[in-house]
Every structure is written in structure tokens, then in C-alpha cells.
Design a protein around this motif. Structure first.
Motif, mmCIF file in Angstrom:
data_model
loop_
_atom_site.group_PDB
_atom_site.id
_atom_site.type_symbol
_atom_site.label_atom_id
_atom_site.label_comp_id
_atom_site.label_asym_id
_atom_site.label_seq_id
_atom_site.Cartn_x
_atom_site.Cartn_y
_atom_site.Cartn_z
ATOM 1 N N LEU A 151 0.825 -1.213 0.000
ATOM 2 C CA LEU A 151 0.000 0.000 0.000
ATOM 3 C C LEU A 151 0.857 1.259 0.000
ATOM 4 O O LEU A 151 0.551 2.230 -0.706
ATOM 5 C CB LEU A 151 -0.938 0.002 1.206
ATOM 6 N N MET A 152 1.918 1.253 0.772
ATOM 7 C CA MET A 152 2.795 2.422 0.837
ATOM 8 C C MET A 152 3.467 2.676 -0.513
ATOM 9 O O MET A 152 3.493 3.815 -0.996
ATOM 10 C CB MET A 152 3.839 2.216 1.931
ATOM 11 N N LEU A 153 3.996 1.620 -1.123
ATOM 12 C CA LEU A 153 4.663 1.781 -2.414
ATOM 13 C C LEU A 153 3.676 2.213 -3.499
ATOM 14 O O LEU A 153 3.991 3.067 -4.330
ATOM 15 C CB LEU A 153 5.375 0.492 -2.815
ATOM 16 N N SER A 154 2.474 1.657 -3.497
ATOM 17 C CA SER A 154 1.501 2.039 -4.515
ATOM 18 C C SER A 154 1.001 3.464 -4.298
ATOM 19 O O SER A 154 0.779 4.204 -5.260
ATOM 20 C CB SER A 154 0.329 1.057 -4.546
ATOM 21 N N PHE A 155 0.838 3.884 -3.032
ATOM 22 C CA PHE A 155 0.401 5.257 -2.779
ATOM 23 C C PHE A 155 1.478 6.266 -3.175
ATOM 24 O O PHE A 155 1.182 7.308 -3.758
ATOM 25 C CB PHE A 155 0.025 5.434 -1.308
ATOM 26 N N VAL A 156 2.722 5.953 -2.893
ATOM 27 C CA VAL A 156 3.804 6.848 -3.297
ATOM 28 C C VAL A 156 3.882 6.920 -4.820
ATOM 29 O O VAL A 156 4.061 7.998 -5.385
ATOM 30 C CB VAL A 156 5.149 6.401 -2.673
ATOM 31 N N ASN A 157 3.709 5.786 -5.505
ATOM 32 C CA ASN A 157 3.677 5.802 -6.968
ATOM 33 C C ASN A 157 2.511 6.625 -7.487
ATOM 34 O O ASN A 157 2.635 7.318 -8.497
ATOM 35 C CB ASN A 157 3.603 4.379 -7.533
ATOM 36 N N PHE A 158 1.362 6.552 -6.813
ATOM 37 C CA PHE A 158 0.212 7.371 -7.186
ATOM 38 C C PHE A 158 0.539 8.854 -7.041
ATOM 39 O O PHE A 158 0.175 9.669 -7.894
ATOM 40 C CB PHE A 158 -0.995 6.999 -6.324
ATOM 41 N N LEU A 159 1.215 9.227 -5.956
ATOM 42 C CA LEU A 159 1.559 10.637 -5.742
ATOM 43 C C LEU A 159 2.611 11.130 -6.736
ATOM 44 O O LEU A 159 2.656 12.321 -7.043
ATOM 45 C CB LEU A 159 2.044 10.861 -4.321
ATOM 46 N N ILE A 160 3.454 10.246 -7.219
ATOM 47 C CA ILE A 160 4.417 10.647 -8.247
ATOM 48 C C ILE A 160 3.669 10.980 -9.532
ATOM 49 O O ILE A 160 3.995 11.948 -10.223
ATOM 50 C CB ILE A 160 5.465 9.537 -8.481
#
Length: 149
Positions: free
Chosen positions: A22-31
Motif C-alpha cells: 500500500l505504501m509503495l503504490s500510494f507513493v507511486n500514485f503521488l508521483i
């Protein structure tokens, strides 16, 4: 039949995997797709708090519960699972902190993004250390060590 601490360790592993994903996917979403951030409004602080409370903190709590259940006699399977959980948390948060978070646009990079990965790197390291301690205490580990010599 697996003991209670093995099942709780599996819960910790599941929560650790879920938090890292979830953390990695959310950070990718914010990028964002082009590196300019998302096209929709999002509250990064609120989502970060949700990620921690849904998966991150329960993973640490369950790992501590496993240690509390089996610290006096050790538990071989639970110890291996805890070591894997710690490694997953550390690797995921290192990727998040050192590779992905610096790519987030300034307006979406809230204060928690700079400190939360390091907290969970320390937590993952602690989980792996607890697992190593339980592995050292387990009878199966000692029996294997006796057979080698």
C-alpha cells in the motif's frame, strides 16, 4: 498443527506485506504518470495515517505479541516468519524512502513521508532481531546445531 504464535506471526507477515504494498503504490500514485503528481485531489496526510493504522502498526503489534507468547521457549516457524516480515518491511521502506519519495512533487510531499519509512525501517529491523532471538531460543534450532557438530 501450528501453534498460536505461528498463526499470529503469519498475521504479522500479511500486515507487513499489505503495508509495504500500500505504501509503495500510494507513493507511486503521488508521483503520477508523468512525474507531475496525480490529476485528482488527495489528502496525503489522511491516507498516510490510514495506511499506518490499517496495516503498519498492526504488523508491529502482532510481531510483539508473537515475541511475548514465545519468548521463554522460542518458536522455530514463528521466528522464521518474523525474520521474513522484518526483511520485507525494511526493503520496502528503503525503496520508498530512498528511491520513490524524492520523486514526489513538493505540494504532495507532506512531513510524514520523510519520517515514516525510517520509523518502519527501525521497526522491521526490530522484528527481524526478535525473530532471530526466537530462532536462537527454539529447540529445533538447538537440535540442528547439535546434529551438525
Amino acid at each position: 498443527m501450528p501453534k498460536l504464535e505461528t498463526w499470529v506471526a503469519l498475521g504479522s507477515l500479511g500486515m507487513g506485506i499489505m503495508f509495504t504494498a500500500l505504501m509503495l503504490s500510494f507513493v507511486n500514485f503521488l508521483i503520477g504518470p508523468k512525474g507531475n503528481g496525480p490529476d485528482v485531489y488527495v489528502d496525503p496526510t489522511g491516507v498516510l495515517i490510514q495506511l499506518i493504522s490499517i496495516a503498519g502498526a498492526p504488523s508491529l503489534i502482532l510481531a510483539g505479541t508473537v515475541f511475548g507468547l514465545s519468548k521463554s521457549y522460542g518458536a522455530f516457524h514463528a521466528a522464521i516468519i518474523l525474520i521474513i516480515t522484518g526483511i520485507i518491511l525494511v526493503v520496502g521502506m528503503v525503496i520508498s524512502a530512498w528511491i520513490l519519495i524524492p520523486k514526489i512533487e513538493e505540494q504532495f510531499n507532506v512531513g510524514g513521508f520523510n519520517s515514516i519509512p525510517y520509523i518502519f525501517i527501525a521497526g522491521g529491523t526490530g522484528i527481524a532481531v526478535l525473530g532471530s532471538y526466537l530462532l536462537r531460543k527454539s529447540k529445533r534450532y538447538h537440535n540442528l546445531k547439535d546434529e551438525i557438530h
